[in-house]
Enzyme design. Sequence first.
Site, PDB file in Angstrom:
ATOM      1  N   SER A   9     -19.069 -52.011 -44.857  1.00 19.88           N
ATOM      2  CA  SER A   9     -18.986 -53.464 -44.985  1.00 19.88           C
ATOM      3  C   SER A   9     -20.328 -54.035 -45.421  1.00 19.88           C
ATOM      4  CB  SER A   9     -18.587 -54.087 -43.643  1.00 19.88           C
ATOM      5  OG  SER A   9     -18.871 -55.473 -43.674  1.00 19.88           O
ATOM      6  N   ASP A  36     -16.324 -58.936 -46.771  1.00 23.72           N
ATOM      7  CA  ASP A  36     -15.884 -59.926 -45.778  1.00 23.72           C
ATOM      8  C   ASP A  36     -16.086 -61.339 -46.305  1.00 23.72           C
ATOM      9  OD1 ASP A  36     -15.131 -58.319 -43.418  1.00 23.72           O
ATOM     10  OD2 ASP A  36     -17.201 -57.623 -43.568  1.00 23.72           O
ATOM     11  N   MET A 138      -8.036 -55.479 -36.011  1.00 24.70           N
ATOM     12  CA  MET A 138      -9.435 -55.846 -35.724  1.00 24.70           C
ATOM     13  C   MET A 138      -9.849 -55.274 -34.372  1.00 24.70           C
ATOM     14  SD  MET A 138     -10.776 -57.448 -38.280  1.00 24.70           S
ATOM     15  CE  MET A 138     -12.330 -57.864 -37.483  1.00 24.70           C
ATOM     16  N   ASP A 176     -11.790 -52.300 -37.936  1.00 24.00           N
ATOM     17  CA  ASP A 176     -12.954 -53.053 -38.402  1.00 24.00           C
ATOM     18  C   ASP A 176     -13.622 -53.729 -37.209  1.00 24.00           C
ATOM     19  OD1 ASP A 176     -14.758 -54.603 -39.801  1.00 24.00           O
ATOM     20  OD2 ASP A 176     -13.262 -55.913 -40.708  1.00 24.00           O
TER      21      ASP A 176
HETATM   22  C1  DX5 Z   1     -16.434 -58.808 -38.832  1.00 21.14           C
HETATM   23  C2  DX5 Z   1     -16.187 -58.171 -40.166  1.00 21.14           C
HETATM   24  C3  DX5 Z   1     -16.611 -56.764 -40.233  1.00 21.14           C
HETATM   25  C4  DX5 Z   1     -18.081 -56.496 -39.973  1.00 21.14           C
HETATM   26  C5  DX5 Z   1     -18.111 -55.242 -39.147  1.00 21.14           C
HETATM   27  O1  DX5 Z   1     -15.702 -59.955 -38.715  1.00 21.14           O
HETATM   28  O2  DX5 Z   1     -14.819 -58.224 -40.490  1.00 21.14           O
HETATM   29  O3  DX5 Z   1     -16.194 -56.154 -41.453  1.00 21.14           O
HETATM   30  O4  DX5 Z   1     -18.861 -56.324 -41.111  1.00 21.14           O
HETATM   31  O5  DX5 Z   1     -19.411 -55.035 -38.748  1.00 21.14           O
HETATM   32  P1  DX5 Z   1     -19.825 -53.901 -37.703  1.00 21.14           P
HETATM   33  O6  DX5 Z   1     -19.363 -52.600 -38.288  1.00 21.14           O
HETATM   34  O7  DX5 Z   1     -21.294 -54.029 -37.641  1.00 21.14           O
HETATM   35  O8  DX5 Z   1     -19.139 -54.220 -36.421  1.00 21.14           O
HETATM   36 ZN    ZN Z   2     -14.122 -57.049 -42.211  1.00 25.80          ZN
END
Ligand code: DX5
Ligand code: ZN
Length: 224
Positions: A9, A36, A138, A176
């Site tokens: 991401s 994102d 999520m 994610d």
């Molecule tokens: C959060 C995003 C993610 C984020 C994850 O709302 O959807 O894609 O980048 O970040 P990490 O892997 O650091 O939790």
């Molecule tokens: Zn995401």
Amino acid sequence: MSQYYFAPSILSADFNRLGEQIAQTKEGGAQYVHIDVMDGVFVPNLTFGMPVIKSIRSETDLVFDVHLMVQTPRKLIERIALAGADIITFHIEATDDPGACIAAIHEQGKKVGLALKPSTPIEAAVPYLQRIDMLLVMTVEPGYGGQKYIDASTQRIRQARRIVDESGLDVDIEVDGGITRDTIDIVTDAGANVIVAGSAVYRGDACENTRWFAEHLGILPEEG
Ligand code: DX5
Ligand code: ZN
């Protein structure tokens, strides 16, 4: 078992050298770029949109996995597709007509992802399963990178995998949020096959970190 895909991401990337950072994840073995898009309404945070997607599109051939965290995603779908998305994922909580969003994504010839926040029952996705390519479970509250994996997600991933397998459909299960070297086995054991990681990739050497995950998932391309 479906194939594994690794999706760094860019939320946690250094935007000053975004193209270079994405190239490092490709070198490390990533197949996807997870993008994102946040609108400051559906989630408190605000990120990037079409111009950024378009700009990085010209720099890489990786699959663009666009995660829309926006209210009324329907309005953005055509433009996100034209900017270069390959998979467009929207939140079921952000629209009163998920079916229309799915149709709009199909109309653009793109793959459809349906995302569920941690508090949304997995069953909510069932009516749409036949028309989607990916279900995003999520594993943190959407909005920010670097959060801790929510333990209750494991059960939800398992449930999603069971429902998909029992349906006989070919739907990927993406996770994610909070995925690190410590939590990856938990989510893959539960049945996730598309793995997003932001801070675990971009904090430190993005190529080396990606390579660790790619090796761990067994997706590293052969040398040569
Ligand atoms: C959060 C995003 C993610 C984020 C994850 O709302 O959807 O894609 O980048 O970040 P990490 O892997 O650091 O939790
Ligand atoms: Zn995401």
